[in-house]
Design an enzyme around this catalytic site. Structure first.
Site, PDB file in Angstrom:
ATOM      1  N   GLY A 147       5.122  -2.144   7.516  1.00  0.00           N
ATOM      2  CA  GLY A 147       6.456  -2.694   7.729  1.00  0.00           C
ATOM      3  C   GLY A 147       7.307  -1.870   8.665  1.00  0.00           C
ATOM      4  N   GLU A 148       8.379  -2.491   9.125  1.00  0.00           N
ATOM      5  CA  GLU A 148       9.316  -1.825  10.020  1.00  0.00           C
ATOM      6  C   GLU A 148      10.613  -1.593   9.229  1.00  0.00           C
ATOM      7  OE1 GLU A 148       9.713  -0.288  12.955  1.00  0.00           O
ATOM      8  OE2 GLU A 148      11.808  -0.227  12.364  1.00  0.00           O
ATOM      9  N   CYS A 188      -2.937   3.983   7.433  1.00  0.00           N
ATOM     10  CA  CYS A 188      -2.270   2.859   8.099  1.00  0.00           C
ATOM     11  C   CYS A 188      -2.770   1.454   7.794  1.00  0.00           C
ATOM     12  CB  CYS A 188      -2.295   3.057   9.606  1.00  0.00           C
ATOM     13  SG  CYS A 188      -1.620   4.602  10.133  1.00  0.00           S
ATOM     14  N   CYS A 241      -2.307  -1.267  15.504  1.00  0.00           N
ATOM     15  CA  CYS A 241      -1.970  -1.089  14.089  1.00  0.00           C
ATOM     16  C   CYS A 241      -2.651  -2.136  13.220  1.00  0.00           C
ATOM     17  CB  CYS A 241      -0.454  -1.185  13.930  1.00  0.00           C
ATOM     18  SG  CYS A 241       0.107  -1.018  12.228  1.00  0.00           S
ATOM     19  N   CYS A 266       3.557   8.265   1.273  1.00  0.00           N
ATOM     20  CA  CYS A 266       3.789   7.366   2.396  1.00  0.00           C
ATOM     21  C   CYS A 266       3.978   5.959   1.833  1.00  0.00           C
ATOM     22  CB  CYS A 266       2.593   7.420   3.341  1.00  0.00           C
ATOM     23  SG  CYS A 266       2.703   6.251   4.697  1.00  0.00           S
ATOM     24  N   GLU A 291       0.824  -1.190   0.000  1.00  0.00           N
ATOM     25  CA  GLU A 291       0.000   0.000   0.000  1.00  0.00           C
ATOM     26  C   GLU A 291       0.867   1.252   0.000  1.00  0.00           C
ATOM     27  OE1 GLU A 291      -3.003  -0.871   2.909  1.00  0.00           O
ATOM     28  OE2 GLU A 291      -3.464   1.255   2.978  1.00  0.00           O
ATOM     29  N   SER A 294       8.155   5.750  16.983  1.00  0.00           N
ATOM     30  CA  SER A 294       6.791   5.470  17.434  1.00  0.00           C
ATOM     31  C   SER A 294       6.853   5.158  18.915  1.00  0.00           C
ATOM     32  CB  SER A 294       6.241   4.266  16.667  1.00  0.00           C
ATOM     33  OG  SER A 294       6.154   4.595  15.303  1.00  0.00           O
ATOM     34  N   LEU A 295       6.492   6.129  19.714  1.00  0.00           N
ATOM     35  CA  LEU A 295       6.648   5.984  21.166  1.00  0.00           C
ATOM     36  C   LEU A 295       5.350   5.472  21.798  1.00  0.00           C
ATOM     37  CD1 LEU A 295       8.789   6.368  23.347  1.00  0.00           C
ATOM     38  CD2 LEU A 295       7.955   8.703  23.663  1.00  0.00           C
ATOM     39  N   HIS A 296       4.295   6.250  21.674  1.00  0.00           N
ATOM     40  CA  HIS A 296       2.931   5.835  22.050  1.00  0.00           C
ATOM     41  C   HIS A 296       2.672   5.565  23.533  1.00  0.00           C
ATOM     42  CE1 HIS A 296       2.372   5.803  17.805  1.00  0.00           C
ATOM     43  NE2 HIS A 296       2.936   4.647  17.597  1.00  0.00           N
ATOM     44  N   SER A 354      10.324   6.139   9.996  1.00  0.00           N
ATOM     45  CA  SER A 354       9.668   5.902  11.277  1.00  0.00           C
ATOM     46  C   SER A 354       9.951   4.485  11.766  1.00  0.00           C
ATOM     47  CB  SER A 354       8.159   6.096  11.091  1.00  0.00           C
ATOM     48  OG  SER A 354       7.479   5.835  12.297  1.00  0.00           O
ATOM     49  N   CYS A 403       3.963  -7.083   8.522  1.00  0.00           N
ATOM     50  CA  CYS A 403       4.858  -6.587   9.570  1.00  0.00           C
ATOM     51  C   CYS A 403       4.876  -7.584  10.715  1.00  0.00           C
ATOM     52  CB  CYS A 403       4.378  -5.223  10.064  1.00  0.00           C
ATOM     53  SG  CYS A 403       5.507  -4.453  11.250  1.00  0.00           S
ATOM     54  N   CYS A 415       2.266  -4.403  16.984  1.00  0.00           N
ATOM     55  CA  CYS A 415       1.694  -3.313  17.796  1.00  0.00           C
ATOM     56  C   CYS A 415       0.163  -3.472  17.784  1.00  0.00           C
ATOM     57  CB  CYS A 415       2.084  -1.959  17.217  1.00  0.00           C
ATOM     58  SG  CYS A 415       3.869  -1.735  17.103  1.00  0.00           S
TER      59      CYS A 415
HETATM   60  N1  SAH Z   1       6.985   0.312  11.716  1.00  0.00           N
HETATM   61  C1  SAH Z   1       7.221   1.706  11.696  1.00  0.00           C
HETATM   62  C2  SAH Z   1       6.528   2.448  10.567  1.00  0.00           C
HETATM   63  C3  SAH Z   1       5.124   2.066  10.206  1.00  0.00           C
HETATM   64  S1  SAH Z   1       3.799   2.650  11.172  1.00  0.00           S
HETATM   65  C4  SAH Z   1       6.856   2.317  13.033  1.00  0.00           C
HETATM   66  O1  SAH Z   1       6.421   1.584  13.914  1.00  0.00           O
HETATM   67  O2  SAH Z   1       7.088   3.485  13.234  1.00  0.00           O
HETATM   68  C5  SAH Z   1       3.721   4.378  10.951  1.00  0.00           C
HETATM   69  C6  SAH Z   1       3.147   5.089  12.143  1.00  0.00           C
HETATM   70  O3  SAH Z   1       1.726   4.896  12.254  1.00  0.00           O
HETATM   71  C7  SAH Z   1       3.733   4.583  13.445  1.00  0.00           C
HETATM   72  O4  SAH Z   1       3.993   5.655  14.310  1.00  0.00           O
HETATM   73  C8  SAH Z   1       2.615   3.752  13.984  1.00  0.00           C
HETATM   74  O5  SAH Z   1       2.756   3.548  15.352  1.00  0.00           O
HETATM   75  C9  SAH Z   1       1.401   4.566  13.584  1.00  0.00           C
HETATM   76  N2  SAH Z   1       0.139   3.849  13.641  1.00  0.00           N
HETATM   77  C10 SAH Z   1      -0.103   2.552  13.421  1.00  0.00           C
HETATM   78  N3  SAH Z   1      -1.404   2.259  13.594  1.00  0.00           N
HETATM   79  C11 SAH Z   1      -2.008   3.417  13.922  1.00  0.00           C
HETATM   80  C12 SAH Z   1      -3.363   3.772  14.210  1.00  0.00           C
HETATM   81  N4  SAH Z   1      -4.333   2.876  14.194  1.00  0.00           N
HETATM   82  N5  SAH Z   1      -3.619   5.063  14.479  1.00  0.00           N
HETATM   83  C13 SAH Z   1      -2.618   5.983  14.486  1.00  0.00           C
HETATM   84  N6  SAH Z   1      -1.348   5.715  14.218  1.00  0.00           N
HETATM   85  C14 SAH Z   1      -1.041   4.440  13.947  1.00  0.00           C
END
Ligand code: SAH
Length: 363
Positions: free
Chosen positions: A160-161, A334, A120, A106, A93, A215-217, A192, A113, A117
């Site tokens: 993907g990462e 996403c 995601c 993007c 995508e 991606s801290l969260h 990212s 992946c 998480c």
């Molecule tokens: N694997 C990498 C890049 C892909 S995700 C990473 O983890 O950073 C890109 C960004 O989208 C990341 O910050 C991820 O945490 C965020 N993301 C994933 N699912 C999401 C969601 N449902 N809502 C908001 N952000 C999301």
């Protein structure tokens, strides 16, 4: 016969090396590299390359291809979402976003992946593979070709990462920023990561001009490990230390992404804790209202909660932005589209993952 080499995954210097080995003049690399940056799908399209050389290229190399199988355009803001099929039938995508300051794309770095998480959409598909540098590159080229517009920024934030596909992503960065090809400068590229600490140190050594997003969260290990399994391998203190070291080594300010999930990580207590964690660090925090994933019980924070969270950070001199949602009518965010197409009959799998998500909201 030797196995053929995917030519669009080669850096300029590598392509040149192969040509010299074949007894060709080095400058031919320039012509071929340029054609590849325009997204040709056969050597015969390289009209300023002799027929004889085209035949020799055909023997040694092949051109990777991606076929557009789906395209959806937002009526609200012009965001375009693409699904590309690769030669092996896997799909990826890509999303093109239009901003006042230019077009941004993007892109995905893996098909699927492994990181898992919970919030995601990308992780539900078990089978994953690394994309080649050429396949990563093709997403930019195809989006540019299809839209007829110049792309000025790239975010590696699709499926993907990126740091789990380190070598191919580094090759991609070199190819895309090469002025003899697509020529998008690294300052216009964000990568990212969910926080693969050893790879952050590897990246720091390269002193690239890209923007690193983390991606801290969550502001602590307990919560972050529940949201992001990778945190069990690399604890948050280790991650933040790696980020501080990265900034010291490169001088490039890090951006932290924080998806705001109602009742999970959006409390004022979390905001205070986050401010403590990032104290004295010249960084940026990107607050993202959670994008809804089909069937998931996790919800985005309310606007009020988001604002009070933001205020706690701003009061403590941590700069923040709230990310604007684009393409909401086409569900561009996403991994949603690939998930729908790939999952198809695998609804049971989705059920298990949604149970896992439900557990987060109860704890
Ligand atoms: N694997 C990498 C890049 C892909 S995700 C990473 O983890 O950073 C890109 C960004 O989208 C990341 O910050 C991820 O945490 C965020 N993301 C994933 N699912 C999401 C969601 N449902 N809502 C908001 N952000 C999301």
């Amino acid at each position: 016969m030797k196995e053929r080499i995917p030519i669009n995954s080669l850096r300029y210097s590598e392509l040149e090396g192969f040509l010299i080995d074949m007894g060709e003049p080095a400058y031919k690399a320039g012509q071929i590299f340029k054609w590849l940056s325009l997204g040709v799908s056969s050597f015969d399209e390289m009209t300023n390359v002799s027929k004889a050389l085209r035949a020799r290229l055909e023997e040694r190399f092949y051109i990777e291809q991606a076929h557009m199988i789906y395209r959806q355009e937002s009526r609200i803001d012009g965001t375009i979402k693409y699904l590309f099929a690769m030669e092996d039938g896997n799909s990826i995508e890509t999303v093109l976003m239009k901003y006042k300051h230019g077009n941004s794309v993007c892109i995905s770095t893996q098909a699927g992946c492994k990181m898992g998480c919970v919030f995601c959409a990308s992780f539900e598909k078990g089978a994953t593979r690394n994309l080649t540098a050429g396949e990563i590159l093709l997403q930019v080229i195809m989006a540019q070709k299809d839209s007829g517009e110049r792309i000025s920024n790239i975010v590696l934030m699709g499926t993907g990462e990126p740091l789990d596909n380190y070598d191919n992503v580094m090759a991609f960065l070199d190819i895309i920023s090469d002025e003899r090809g697509v020529n998008i400068g690294q300052r216009h590229i964000s990568l990212s990561t969910c926080g693969l600490v050893p790879r952050i140190y590897d990246l720091a050594k390269q002193k690239r001009q890209i923007t690193l997003s983390i991606s801290l969260h969550a502001p602590n290990n307990d919560l972050r490990s529940r949201l992001m399994p990778v945190n069990k391998r690399y604890h948050i203190e280790e991650l933040i230390k790696a980020c501080r070291d990265y900034f010291a080594a490169t001088g490039r300010r890090i951006s932290f992404e924080y998806a705001m999930i109602a009742g999970v990580n959006d409390t004022k207590a979390c905001a205070f804790e986050l401010a403590g964690l990032l104290k004295g660090f010249n960084c940026h925090v990107n607050l993202i209202p959670l994008n809804h994933v089909e069937g998931s019980p996790l919800k985005p924070s309310t606007r009020e909660d988001l604002q009070s969270f933001q205020k706690v950070l701003e009061d403590r001199h941590i700069t923040t932005t709230v990310r604007r949602r684009l393409g909401s009518d086409i569900d561009a965010s996403c991994g949603q589209l690939r998930r729908r197409v790939m999952l198809g009959g695998q609804r049971e799998n989705a059920g298990v993952d949604n149970k896992r998500r439900g557990d987060i909201t109860k704890e």
